[in-house]
Design an enzyme around this catalytic site. Structure first.
Site, PDB file in Angstrom:
ATOM      1  N   CYS A  49       0.838  -1.209   0.000  1.00  0.00           N
ATOM      2  CA  CYS A  49       0.000   0.000   0.000  1.00  0.00           C
ATOM      3  C   CYS A  49       0.870   1.256   0.000  1.00  0.00           C
ATOM      4  O   CYS A  49       1.715   1.431   0.885  1.00  0.00           O
ATOM      5  CB  CYS A  49      -0.908  -0.007   1.229  1.00  0.00           C
ATOM      6  N   CYS A  52       0.538   3.320   3.484  1.00  0.00           N
ATOM      7  CA  CYS A  52       0.917   2.802   4.810  1.00  0.00           C
ATOM      8  C   CYS A  52       2.245   3.419   5.274  1.00  0.00           C
ATOM      9  O   CYS A  52       3.113   3.739   4.455  1.00  0.00           O
ATOM     10  CB  CYS A  52       1.043   1.284   4.763  1.00  0.00           C
ATOM     11  N   HIS A 162      -6.790   2.052   2.013  1.00  0.00           N
ATOM     12  CA  HIS A 162      -6.224   2.764   3.166  1.00  0.00           C
ATOM     13  C   HIS A 162      -7.039   4.052   3.408  1.00  0.00           C
ATOM     14  O   HIS A 162      -7.274   4.811   2.475  1.00  0.00           O
ATOM     15  CB  HIS A 162      -4.753   3.107   2.887  1.00  0.00           C
ATOM     16  N   HIS A 164      -8.197   7.490   3.620  1.00  0.00           N
ATOM     17  CA  HIS A 164      -7.554   8.735   3.192  1.00  0.00           C
ATOM     18  C   HIS A 164      -8.557   9.659   2.516  1.00  0.00           C
ATOM     19  O   HIS A 164      -9.627   9.245   2.089  1.00  0.00           O
ATOM     20  CB  HIS A 164      -6.423   8.436   2.199  1.00  0.00           C
ATOM     21  N   GLN A 166      -8.576  13.719   0.218  1.00  0.00           N
ATOM     22  CA  GLN A 166      -7.761  14.547  -0.681  1.00  0.00           C
ATOM     23  C   GLN A 166      -8.042  16.023  -0.439  1.00  0.00           C
ATOM     24  O   GLN A 166      -9.072  16.386   0.137  1.00  0.00           O
ATOM     25  CB  GLN A 166      -8.110  14.235  -2.131  1.00  0.00           C
TER      26      GLN A 166
END
Ligand code: H2U
Ligand code: ZN
Length: 348
Positions: A49, A52, A162, A164, A166
């Site tokens: 990933c 990570c 994961h 997240h 933006q």
């Protein structure tokens, strides 16, 4: 509003869009989630990933061993700080264009690969809110329009599981911000009050579409919702952007996020996909007409896999929905505020 039982249109006062509502087609009584529970078995850390801690990203850079949130410049950003040329944009009525410069960043919400927003603790959610706030403050020194958002789930085109979000920051006003700015400014000029302040008051009084409220935030399925389980998260205090949030408002926001995203997951016992994003006032003097808010646009309609398609009539005319905003609100009100994964752990 008895006439709302028949086909009708509702207007979004923020952007002027209309939605066609056909309640006779799909407002069967809701029996609660009948879905089998979807449990994903993602690892806590994935060596492949790019988000990570400690892993190497597409551009060869290595992520630090971060412990809360981590922000980096998007390696494939849609906006860059450099304009294509120094020349002035041409104003041709048929081939109008303007230069667009800005910055794109990625925010990792947690070092743990397999956690989503509703699974974060309150403290971890406060860290996400604080990161949104500090990023906003930093970028507002340079840019007028700062979009902070999250794409969640492969169904929404999210590329990484994961957790997240933006940030896209730029100097031009995006289409949506420009139209919300006009509508809110017009409303303020006419009524002397902020459009969303008045709207929040009316929704809190009626309670029909209210999903959650605390001292500082309101979550409501807006009267004009286009997506089946669309919600609007509105600041109840007179704040226009993230820079104005104090620690009480940030904590209350973390609580609202926890409840809303948990309820979303509990509708179909799955990680509920959506695109959500903040609408801060454009950076300028005198923004009293604006109220800080976030939109959540989830595509799921009937199950963990059956989504609402915005095609045909929606693409060619305007949004249409069968499930009314009021029925969607009832479903969200009834959904538990305790995450289904916790219930499984307890029960087993
Ligand atoms: P989504 O939220 O749509 O999944 O996007 C993740 C972003 O992460 C995407 O814009 C960026 C992609 O460009 N990214 C990097 O900047 N570096 C990487 O190594 C992988 C992903
Ligand atoms: Zn990861």
């Amino acid at each position: 509003m008895d006439d709302l039982e028949f086909t009708h249109r509702r207007r979004n006062p923020l952007n002027g869009d209309w939605v066609l509502v056909s309640p006779h087609r799909n407002n069967r009584p809701w029996l609660g989630a009948t879905e089998a529970t979807v449990v994903d078995s993602l690892p806590k850390h994935d060596a492949n990933c790019p988000l990570c801690p400690g892993n190497t990203r597409a551009n060869g850079e290595q992520n630090p061993q971060y412990t809360h949130t981590h922000v980096f410049t998007n390696d494939f950003g849609a906006l860059t700080e450099q304009a294509a040329s120094e020349s002035e944009a041409e104003a041709d009525p048929l081939f109008t264009h303007q230069h667009a410069t800005g910055e794109c960043r990625v925010i990792c919400f947690s070092p743990e690969h397999n956690k989503t927003l509703p699974e974060l603790s309150l403290d971890e959610l406060v860290a996400v809110v604080d990161t949104w706030r500090s990023q906003y403050c930093e970028l507002a020194k340079k840019y007028k329009c700062i979009h902070i958002f999250e794409n969640k789930g492969t169904i929404m085109g999210c590329s990484q599981p994961h957790p997240h979000g933006q940030i896209w920051a730029h100097n031009h006003l995006s289409t949506e911000i420009a139209s919300e700015d006009n509508s809110q400014a017009e409303y303020f000029a006419k009524h002397g009050r902020a459009l969303l302040a008045d709207y929040a008051k009316r929704e809190l009084a009626s309670k029909t579409r209210v999903v959650y409220a605390n001292q500082h935030w309101l979550v409501v399925v807006p009267f004009w919702a286009a997506w089946p389980f669309e919600t609007l998260l509105i600041a109840l205090d007179d704040v226009q952007d993230f820079s104005q949030l104090d620690s009480q408002q940030s904590l209350a926001l973390a609580e609202a996020l926890k409840v809303l995203t948990t309820k979303y997951d509990n509708i179909f016992n799955c990680s509920f996909a959506y695109s959500m994003g903040w609408h801060n006032a454009p950076v300028a003097e005198n923004q009293q007409h604006w109220r800080l808010h976030a939109h959540f646009y989830p595509p799921l309609l009937r199950s963990a896999t059956v989504k609402k398609h915005m095609v045909g009539y929606e693409m060619l005319a305007e949004s249409q929905r069968d499930l009314t905003a009021e029925t969607a609100a009832k479903i969200l009100q009834a959904a538990s505020a305790e995450h289904y994964k916790k219930t499984i752990t307890k029960g087993s």
